[in-house]
Scaffold this motif. Structure first.
Motif, PDB file in Angstrom:
ATOM      1  N   HIS A 109      29.144  26.002  57.704  1.00 43.87           N
ATOM      2  CA  HIS A 109      28.331  25.109  56.950  1.00 43.87           C
ATOM      3  C   HIS A 109      29.611  25.009  56.118  1.00 43.87           C
ATOM      4  CE1 HIS A 109      26.357  22.302  54.326  1.00 43.87           C
ATOM      5  NE2 HIS A 109      25.477  22.613  55.270  1.00 43.87           N
ATOM      6  N   GLU A 110      29.367  23.402  55.668  1.00 36.03           N
ATOM      7  CA  GLU A 110      31.022  22.873  55.093  1.00 36.03           C
ATOM      8  C   GLU A 110      30.718  23.843  53.123  1.00 36.03           C
ATOM      9  OE1 GLU A 110      30.769  18.682  54.593  1.00 36.03           O
ATOM     10  OE2 GLU A 110      28.615  18.814  54.087  1.00 36.03           O
ATOM     11  N   ASN A 111      29.422  23.820  52.937  1.00 33.31           N
ATOM     12  CA  ASN A 111      29.463  24.275  51.688  1.00 33.31           C
ATOM     13  C   ASN A 111      29.305  25.900  51.596  1.00 33.31           C
ATOM     14  OD1 ASN A 111      28.912  21.748  50.582  1.00 33.31           O
ATOM     15  ND2 ASN A 111      27.091  21.467  50.733  1.00 33.31           N
ATOM     16  N   PHE A 112      29.223  26.555  52.545  1.00 33.56           N
ATOM     17  CA  PHE A 112      29.086  28.034  52.218  1.00 33.56           C
ATOM     18  C   PHE A 112      30.622  28.468  51.607  1.00 33.56           C
ATOM     19  CE2 PHE A 112      29.414  32.276  54.670  1.00 33.56           C
ATOM     20  CZ  PHE A 112      28.246  32.640  54.253  1.00 33.56           C
ATOM     21  N   GLN A 113      31.153  28.241  52.191  1.00 30.51           N
ATOM     22  CA  GLN A 113      32.463  28.821  51.563  1.00 30.51           C
ATOM     23  C   GLN A 113      32.916  28.840  49.923  1.00 30.51           C
ATOM     24  OE1 GLN A 113      36.509  27.774  52.909  1.00 30.51           O
ATOM     25  NE2 GLN A 113      37.693  28.939  50.785  1.00 30.51           N
ATOM     26  N   ARG A 114      31.517  27.774  49.375  1.00 30.07           N
ATOM     27  CA  ARG A 114      31.441  27.515  47.796  1.00 30.07           C
ATOM     28  C   ARG A 114      30.998  28.653  47.354  1.00 30.07           C
ATOM     29  NH1 ARG A 114      28.989  22.322  45.324  1.00 30.07           N
ATOM     30  NH2 ARG A 114      27.306  23.471  44.935  1.00 30.07           N
ATOM     31  N   GLU A 120      30.494  35.967  45.064  1.00 26.14           N
ATOM     32  CA  GLU A 120      31.918  37.457  44.828  1.00 26.14           C
ATOM     33  C   GLU A 120      31.970  36.946  43.409  1.00 26.14           C
ATOM     34  OE1 GLU A 120      36.983  37.818  45.430  1.00 26.14           O
ATOM     35  OE2 GLU A 120      35.996  36.156  46.738  1.00 26.14           O
ATOM     36  N   ILE A 121      32.009  35.798  42.590  1.00 20.77           N
ATOM     37  CA  ILE A 121      32.440  35.414  41.235  1.00 20.77           C
ATOM     38  C   ILE A 121      30.915  35.929  40.235  1.00 20.77           C
ATOM     39  CG2 ILE A 121      32.670  34.060  38.731  1.00 20.77           C
ATOM     40  CD1 ILE A 121      33.428  31.872  40.713  1.00 20.77           C
ATOM     41  N   GLY A 125      31.512  40.403  38.885  1.00 23.33           N
ATOM     42  CA  GLY A 125      31.468  40.008  37.289  1.00 23.33           C
ATOM     43  C   GLY A 125      32.883  39.201  36.838  1.00 23.33           C
ATOM     44  N   TYR A 126      33.690  38.555  37.389  1.00 23.19           N
ATOM     45  CA  TYR A 126      34.844  37.949  36.695  1.00 23.19           C
ATOM     46  C   TYR A 126      34.928  36.813  35.715  1.00 23.19           C
ATOM     47  CZ  TYR A 126      37.071  38.920  41.212  1.00 23.19           C
ATOM     48  OH  TYR A 126      37.445  39.286  42.287  1.00 23.19           O
ATOM     49  N   VAL A 127      33.085  36.433  35.315  1.00 21.91           N
ATOM     50  CA  VAL A 127      33.356  35.881  34.198  1.00 21.91           C
ATOM     51  C   VAL A 127      32.134  37.335  33.371  1.00 21.91           C
ATOM     52  CG1 VAL A 127      33.405  33.806  34.981  1.00 21.91           C
ATOM     53  CG2 VAL A 127      31.353  34.084  34.400  1.00 21.91           C
ATOM     54  N   SER A 128      32.281  37.833  33.304  1.00 23.87           N
ATOM     55  CA  SER A 128      30.850  38.454  32.623  1.00 23.87           C
ATOM     56  C   SER A 128      31.530  38.897  31.065  1.00 23.87           C
ATOM     57  CB  SER A 128      30.321  40.006  33.225  1.00 23.87           C
ATOM     58  OG  SER A 128      30.704  39.666  34.889  1.00 23.87           O
ATOM     59  N   ALA A 129      32.611  39.158  30.864  1.00 20.89           N
ATOM     60  CA  ALA A 129      32.953  38.988  29.713  1.00 20.89           C
ATOM     61  C   ALA A 129      33.464  37.796  29.286  1.00 20.89           C
ATOM     62  CB  ALA A 129      34.504  39.942  30.048  1.00 20.89           C
ATOM     63  N   ASN A 130      33.363  37.278  29.875  1.00 20.95           N
ATOM     64  CA  ASN A 130      33.313  35.152  28.526  1.00 20.95           C
ATOM     65  C   ASN A 130      32.286  35.366  28.903  1.00 20.95           C
ATOM     66  OD1 ASN A 130      36.323  35.307  29.026  1.00 20.95           O
ATOM     67  ND2 ASN A 130      35.680  34.346  31.476  1.00 20.95           N
ATOM     68  N   ILE A 131      30.554  35.761  29.269  1.00 24.04           N
ATOM     69  CA  ILE A 131      29.561  35.199  28.085  1.00 24.04           C
ATOM     70  C   ILE A 131      29.529  36.606  27.314  1.00 24.04           C
ATOM     71  CG2 ILE A 131      27.421  35.745  29.225  1.00 24.04           C
ATOM     72  CD1 ILE A 131      28.456  34.777  32.654  1.00 24.04           C
ATOM     73  N   GLN A 132      29.633  37.470  28.154  1.00 20.74           N
ATOM     74  CA  GLN A 132      29.297  38.297  26.825  1.00 20.74           C
ATOM     75  C   GLN A 132      29.750  37.799  24.978  1.00 20.74           C
ATOM     76  OE1 GLN A 132      30.749  41.801  28.375  1.00 20.74           O
ATOM     77  NE2 GLN A 132      29.312  42.284  30.292  1.00 20.74           N
ATOM     78  N   ASN A 133      31.227  38.112  25.771  1.00 18.85           N
ATOM     79  CA  ASN A 133      31.603  36.864  24.478  1.00 18.85           C
ATOM     80  C   ASN A 133      31.053  36.312  23.669  1.00 18.85           C
ATOM     81  OD1 ASN A 133      33.395  39.068  24.403  1.00 18.85           O
ATOM     82  ND2 ASN A 133      35.479  38.323  25.782  1.00 18.85           N
TER      83      ASN A 133
END
Length: 271
Positions: A109-114, A120-121, A125-133
């Motif tokens: 499906h065209e939106n599966f990669q998104r 994965e994000i 936890g790629y944005v965990s630190a930003n959210i915590q801050n």
């Protein structure tokens, strides 16, 4: 359901995908229209090797796909290492306990990669630190206002600072849910044209048949038998007397009927 397509269904699907009529296909392949029509039927018995190879080459698929040996149209011998699958994933795919067609439709499906990128994000936890801050900054400001100005917890600004803090699990759970549901709705829409997809009429017809069985004249137990047989597509009226007796004996072993309740057993004295 994960039902394998017949040779005729595969040929017809390939032709319809290309918006070809049988006349046009006959002109481009050199095969007769009558033969092509027969090949797309469910009772084809004399498909020649020449016809199979000609149609496979024309449609750009493998002969194994047309004959139902594989579900892969173009890549029957994909190298396993190129698929980047773990041993566990290969075992799951091999067990055949789920609908592989749906899994394939989900992946392509065209939106599966998104969806996978957002997954994965979240997982890594790629944005965990930003959210915590961000949360820590909002909470520190809230506590400072509370201490310095004795601000009420229900104050507009205090509530805004509280609600502005993000629960990472809830946020990504909602994002991933919305993305996956949108993909599944698209796939479901595509499946509406499938022969195995219910349009609701099957249930309506079944309910009507069961109601008709209940309206039929006869004892309560006979109505139960009629209803049970209707649900599995058997017409009670077309059964022989011996077949009816056999079914009654079988139903005695279930909770549906109890011995001695049928019309044929009425009048017997209890011991």
């Amino acid at each position: 359901m994960n039902i394998k397509l017949t040779l005729g269904e595969r040929l017809k699907d390939l032709r319809v995908e290309r918006n070809l009529k049988l006349e046009m296909l006959a002109e481009q392949t050199g095969l007769s229209k009558s033969a092509l029509s027969k090949y797309e039927s469910d009772d084809v018995t004399d498909l020649s090797i020449y016809a199979v190879t000609t149609l496979a080459e024309f449609y750009g698929v493998t002969t194994d796909y047309l004959l139902g040996v594989t579900e892969n149209k173009k890549r029957p011998d994909a190298v396993l290492s190129d698929l980047h699958l773990s041993d566990g994933a290969v075992d799951v795919l091999r067990n055949g306990k789920f609908n592989h067609r749906l899994l394939c439709e989900l992946i392509v499906h065209e939106n599966f990669q998104r969806f996978m990128t957002d997954l994965e994000i979240y997982v890594d936890g790629y944005v965990s630190a930003n959210i915590q801050n961000l949360n820590a900054g909002l909470e520190a400001t809230r506590q400072m206002l509370k201490k310095k100005y004795a601000a009420d917890e229900n104050d507009l600004y205090m509530s805004t600072l509280k609600l502005g803090q993000i629960d990472e699990d809830e946020y990504f759970g909602r994002v991933l849910y919305d993305e996956l549901v949108a993909i599944l709705k698209n796939i479901k829409t595509e499946h509406r044209k499938d022969k195995t997809t219910s349009d609701g009429s099957m249930i309506d017809n079944l309910m009507k048949e069961l109601e008709d069985a209940q309206k039929h004249e006869g004892s309560a137990d006979e109505k139960k038998i009629r209803t049970a047989l209707k649900a599995i597509g058997i017409n009670y009226d077309k059964l022989t007397e011996d077949e009816r007796k056999l079914i009654k004996k079988i139903l005695y072993k279930t909770a549906m009927l109890k011995p001695g309740t049928l019309a044929g057993n009425r009048g017997k004295h209890r011991r």
